[in-house]
Design a protein around this motif. Structure first.
Motif, mmCIF file in Angstrom:
data_model
loop_
_atom_site.group_PDB
_atom_site.id
_atom_site.type_symbol
_atom_site.label_atom_id
_atom_site.label_comp_id
_atom_site.label_asym_id
_atom_site.label_seq_id
_atom_site.Cartn_x
_atom_site.Cartn_y
_atom_site.Cartn_z
ATOM 1 N N ASP A 123 13.597 19.082 28.426
ATOM 2 C CA ASP A 123 14.496 17.932 28.556
ATOM 3 C C ASP A 123 14.413 17.308 29.938
ATOM 4 O O ASP A 123 14.446 16.076 30.084
ATOM 5 C CB ASP A 123 15.945 18.352 28.274
ATOM 6 N N GLN A 124 14.323 18.141 30.969
ATOM 7 C CA GLN A 124 14.287 17.643 32.348
ATOM 8 C C GLN A 124 13.157 16.642 32.540
ATOM 9 O O GLN A 124 13.316 15.622 33.224
ATOM 10 C CB GLN A 124 14.129 18.820 33.312
ATOM 11 N N VAL A 138 16.464 8.881 23.666
ATOM 12 C CA VAL A 138 16.481 10.039 24.556
ATOM 13 C C VAL A 138 17.743 9.915 25.398
ATOM 14 O O VAL A 138 18.014 8.849 25.966
ATOM 15 C CB VAL A 138 15.237 10.097 25.460
ATOM 16 N N ASN A 195 20.515 13.122 29.708
ATOM 17 C CA ASN A 195 20.127 14.454 30.192
ATOM 18 C C ASN A 195 18.740 14.870 29.689
ATOM 19 O O ASN A 195 18.320 16.005 29.895
ATOM 20 C CB ASN A 195 21.171 15.497 29.792
ATOM 21 N N GLY A 196 18.058 13.943 29.013
ATOM 22 C CA GLY A 196 16.703 14.210 28.546
ATOM 23 C C GLY A 196 16.605 14.813 27.167
ATOM 24 O O GLY A 196 15.492 15.012 26.652
ATOM 25 N N ARG A 228 11.951 14.629 30.450
ATOM 26 C CA ARG A 228 12.178 13.368 29.721
ATOM 27 C C ARG A 228 13.205 12.459 30.398
ATOM 28 O O ARG A 228 13.400 11.320 29.979
ATOM 29 C CB ARG A 228 12.643 13.664 28.291
ATOM 30 N N ILE A 229 13.888 12.940 31.414
ATOM 31 C CA ILE A 229 14.953 12.150 32.044
ATOM 32 C C ILE A 229 14.377 10.881 32.671
ATOM 33 O O ILE A 229 13.355 10.915 33.358
ATOM 34 C CB ILE A 229 15.690 12.981 33.117
ATOM 35 N N PHE A 274 6.447 16.191 26.394
ATOM 36 C CA PHE A 274 7.262 16.675 27.507
ATOM 37 C C PHE A 274 7.571 18.152 27.321
ATOM 38 O O PHE A 274 7.952 18.577 26.224
ATOM 39 C CB PHE A 274 8.563 15.887 27.609
ATOM 40 N N ASN A 316 20.967 8.523 35.727
ATOM 41 C CA ASN A 316 20.201 8.898 34.548
ATOM 42 C C ASN A 316 20.630 8.011 33.386
ATOM 43 O O ASN A 316 21.823 7.739 33.225
ATOM 44 C CB ASN A 316 20.449 10.354 34.181
#
Length: 251
Positions: A191-192, A220, A223-224, A194-195, A188, A202
């Motif tokens: 972080d975005q 995770v 928030n990712g 991985r959400i 990934f 979420n």
């Protein structure tokens, strides 16, 4: 004269002993800061073609040693370039394409499965012996339609120790698995990406790597971000952690 000779011999012995201690200390420092890191660096380079996630994780753990950062970036760039598409439909669900290699694709389910504990009891456990592994490779796998199931490839899953020194367990042969901490970092861009969502919310989702303690598994976060300390494998917060199966399939 005899006394002076004895004193001289004693001084020489002290000097020789001191030099030996200094040389031993220098050797230890060289081993820690030069020899061992270079050995790990060479080992990581050899992993790139067969286990890019393992190589990426090894370079990550080396920090600024040599060209570790550049090697990490190159591995991730090559992985992203390997993907011919971002998502595919597989057995009625949408899956993210994480990697393509040797006529196979690594897929991660986009829609989470219902939340469940990593293990059936609060205990020191690794992925190898977890209830989660049993469930995914048994009950869940058997629900996959036969024509799709036959495309799922059994693969060696590498289970590494955590950064806190917790045992990752033996490598396993699995059809279905969770991502490791290193894989969740590699596949990934941020972080975005991985959400994961359950409905309009979420949610946290499990990784197979150990966490802060032997009875914690990594996650995770909603928030990712990567939750390296993890969550207890059973009870409490464990019931609010969701599941994203990963599979290798033939193209």
């Amino acid at each position: 004269m005899k006394w002076f000779k004895q004193q001289s011999n004693a001084i020489k012995a002290c000097i020789v002993g001191g030099v030996a201690l200094v040389l031993a200390a220098v050797f230890v420092l060289l081993s820690i800061f030069v020899i061992a890191p270079n050995v790990h660096y060479s080992r990581a380079q050899r992993l790139i073609s067969t286990d890019p996630a393992g190589a990426h994780e090894a370079f990550y753990n080396m920090g600024d040693f040599r060209q570790s950062s550049e090697m990490m970036q190159q591995i991730q760039t090559d992985i992203l370039a390997s993907r011919s598409e971002d998502t595919v439909q597989f057995d009625g669900a949408t899956w993210l394409v994480l990697e393509e290699r040797d006529g196979r694709m690594l897929l991660l389910r986009e829609e989470v499965l219902p939340s469940r504990p990593f293990h059936g009891a609060f205990a020191e456990i690794t992925w190898e012996n977890s209830a989660m592994r049993t469930y995914l490779n048994g009950q869940w796998l058997h629900r996959v339609s036969p024509n799709y199931r036959e495309r799922i490839v059994q693969t060696e899953v590498f289970n590494r120790d955590s950064r806190f020194g917790m045992d990752g367990g033996e490598n396993t042969q699995d059809y279905v698995f969770l991502l490791s901490m290193g894989e969740a970092r590699l596949y990934f861009a941020n972080d975005q990406a991985r959400i994961a969502r359950a409905g309009s919310s979420n949610v946290f989702w499990w990784l197979r790597s150990p966490g802060l303690q032997a009875d914690f598994a990594a996650t995770v976060s909603a928030n990712g971000s990567l939750g390296i300390t993890g969550t207890p494998v059973h009870g409490g917060l464990a019931t609010d952690r969701y599941v994203r199966p990963a599979i290798w399939v033939t193209v």
